[in-house]
Each structure stands twice: as C-alpha cells, then as structure tokens.
Design a protein around this motif. Structure first.
Motif, short mmCIF file in Angstrom:
data_model
loop_
_atom_site.label_atom_id
_atom_site.label_comp_id
_atom_site.label_asym_id
_atom_site.label_seq_id
_atom_site.Cartn_x
_atom_site.Cartn_y
_atom_site.Cartn_z
N ALA A 156 0.83 -1.20 0.00
CA ALA A 156 0.00 0.00 0.00
C ALA A 156 0.86 1.25 0.00
O ALA A 156 0.53 2.26 -0.61
CB ALA A 156 -0.93 0.00 1.21
N ALA A 157 2.01 1.18 0.68
CA ALA A 157 2.89 2.34 0.74
C ALA A 157 3.56 2.62 -0.59
O ALA A 157 3.99 3.73 -0.87
CB ALA A 157 3.95 2.12 1.82
N ASP B 31 3.00 14.00 -2.36
CA ASP B 31 3.91 14.09 -1.22
C ASP B 31 4.81 15.31 -1.43
O ASP B 31 5.84 15.22 -2.08
CB ASP B 31 4.75 12.81 -1.10
N PRO B 32 4.41 16.47 -0.90
CA PRO B 32 5.18 17.70 -1.11
C PRO B 32 6.64 17.60 -0.68
O PRO B 32 7.51 18.15 -1.35
CB PRO B 32 4.43 18.74 -0.27
N ASN C 64 12.28 17.53 -2.26
CA ASN C 64 13.63 16.94 -2.21
C ASN C 64 14.11 16.56 -3.62
O ASN C 64 15.27 16.78 -3.97
CB ASN C 64 13.63 15.70 -1.31
N ALA C 65 13.21 15.99 -4.41
CA ALA C 65 13.58 15.60 -5.77
C ALA C 65 13.86 16.83 -6.64
O ALA C 65 14.78 16.83 -7.46
CB ALA C 65 12.47 14.75 -6.41
N LEU D 235 7.41 14.98 -10.50
CA LEU D 235 6.08 14.91 -11.10
C LEU D 235 5.30 13.69 -10.63
O LEU D 235 4.07 13.68 -10.69
CB LEU D 235 6.21 14.91 -12.63
N LYS D 236 6.01 12.69 -10.16
CA LYS D 236 5.33 11.52 -9.62
C LYS D 236 4.55 11.90 -8.36
O LYS D 236 3.46 11.38 -8.10
CB LYS D 236 6.36 10.43 -9.31
N TYR D 237 5.10 12.83 -7.59
CA TYR D 237 4.48 13.23 -6.33
C TYR D 237 3.74 14.57 -6.43
O TYR D 237 3.00 14.95 -5.53
CB TYR D 237 5.53 13.32 -5.23
#
Length: 207
Positions: free
Chosen positions: A19-20, A31-32, A37-38, A62-64
C-alpha cells in the motif's frame, strides 16, 4: 496456532508495504516533501551538467506533484538543450496551462514559436511576458525587434528604447540582441514546498 498468527502478521505487513508503494491504479499519493527533495536534487544535477540525473529527478517530482511547473519547466529547458524542440514546446505549454503568467516559460516559448515562423503568437507571448515581468529588458528587446520585422516599426522602436532604458548594456540593432532561452529559475528561489519552489530563472541567456 502460533504459526498461523505469525503468517497473518507477515501477510499484514506485506499488504501495508504494498500500500505504501502506490495505489491500485499505479499512481502514488501527493507528497510535497518528496517532491521538494527531488526538485532540489534535480536542480543540483542540472547545475553540474548531469542532465540524465536531472531528468530522472524532475520526473520523480512529477510523480508526487503532477502540476509542479518548475520540474516541467526545467524538463523543457533540457529538451531544448538537446534540440528536442517539439517536446520543449509541449512542456512550456503545459507549464502555462498551470500558470499562464509564468514569465520564463512565456519568454522561452516565444523564442520557439518565432523560430517556427509563428510571429503573431510570439508577439503575444512576449507581450504576456512583459505584463508578468515589466522590467524584463530582454522581453522588451525581442518584442521590439520582432515588431520591426513584421512592419510595426513605431511600436518596435518604442519597445527597443524601453529595453535599453531598462538595461543600457543592451544594444540596438537586432544583431546585438540575444534570443537565447532563459535557464532554470533563479528569480524564483526554491522554497521548501516543491509545489511552489523555484526553478532557476535568469535573464536573456540560459540561466
């Protein structure tokens, strides 16, 4: 019984771990912090010239944070640097769909569409860039030169004059004008929250 309980615990942990990793549809939750960080890692890699790593990190952003205009803008810069002008144009347009007044994207997209011969759109983009950043001498200069080239000499002269007033180092005529794209956003300083952190930004030359 003990073995069954242990197996149940292990199964529960496995489910939680899965799930994570992501949702059933393959997406991940925003996830800001991870996005921020990325973004910082991408800017660092880009500054060092490691464009492959920069691209990897910006895609991680962009994934987050799918609408992170800074990651998209810097990916567009890298596309342009690699002569992938169509991809760069597409990404600049996505950035402007997110933030229609993002001046670095307006400026750089104007350069690309002018190179394709779309002078009318380029003029409109430069005008929007000036509205967003009235003291951008490079935008005034490029607009003025383009207006002159399309027969609007009076308006073009006024724009060039304004550009030189803003930055006396700029010269007239067109031969001395720089139309190099801006680089990652410096005028927008990176903020802790990636959704509003800055990509490097500079003036007429790629920063």
């Amino acid at each position: 019984m003990g073995n069954r309980c242990a197996a149940l615990v292990m199964a529960t942990v496995t489910v939680l771990a899965l799930a994570a990793c992501g949702n059933d549809d393959g997406t991940v939750d925003p996830d800001p912090k991870k996005a921020s960080n990325a973004l910082a890692a991408g800017l660092d890699a880009q500054a060092k010239g490691d464009l492959d790593e920069a691209v990897r990190q910006y895609n991680e952003v962009l994934k987050y944070d799918k609408k992170n205009k800074y990651a998209l803008y810097d990916l567009a810069l890298i596309d342009a640097a690699r002569s992938n002008y169509g991809e760069a144009e597409n990404k600049y347009r996505v950035v402007l769909a997110i933030d229609p007044a993002y001046e670095p994207a307006l400026f750089n997209l104007a350069i690309l569409v002018k190179a394709k011969g779309n002078n009318a759109e380029a003029i409109s983009l430069y005008q929007r860039a000036i509205k967003a950043a009235p003291k951008d001498a490079a935008a005034h200069l490029n607009l003025g030169l383009l207006l002159r080239a399309t027969g609007k000499v009076k308006e073009g002269d006024a724009a060039v004059k304004k550009a030189i007033a803003l930055n006396p180092k700029l010269k007239d005529p067109a031969a001395s004008a720089s139309t190099a794209p801006k680089s990652p956003a410096a005028s927008d300083s990176a903020s802790p929250d990636a959704s509003d952190s800055a990509s490097p930004d500079a003036s007429p030359t790629p920063s």
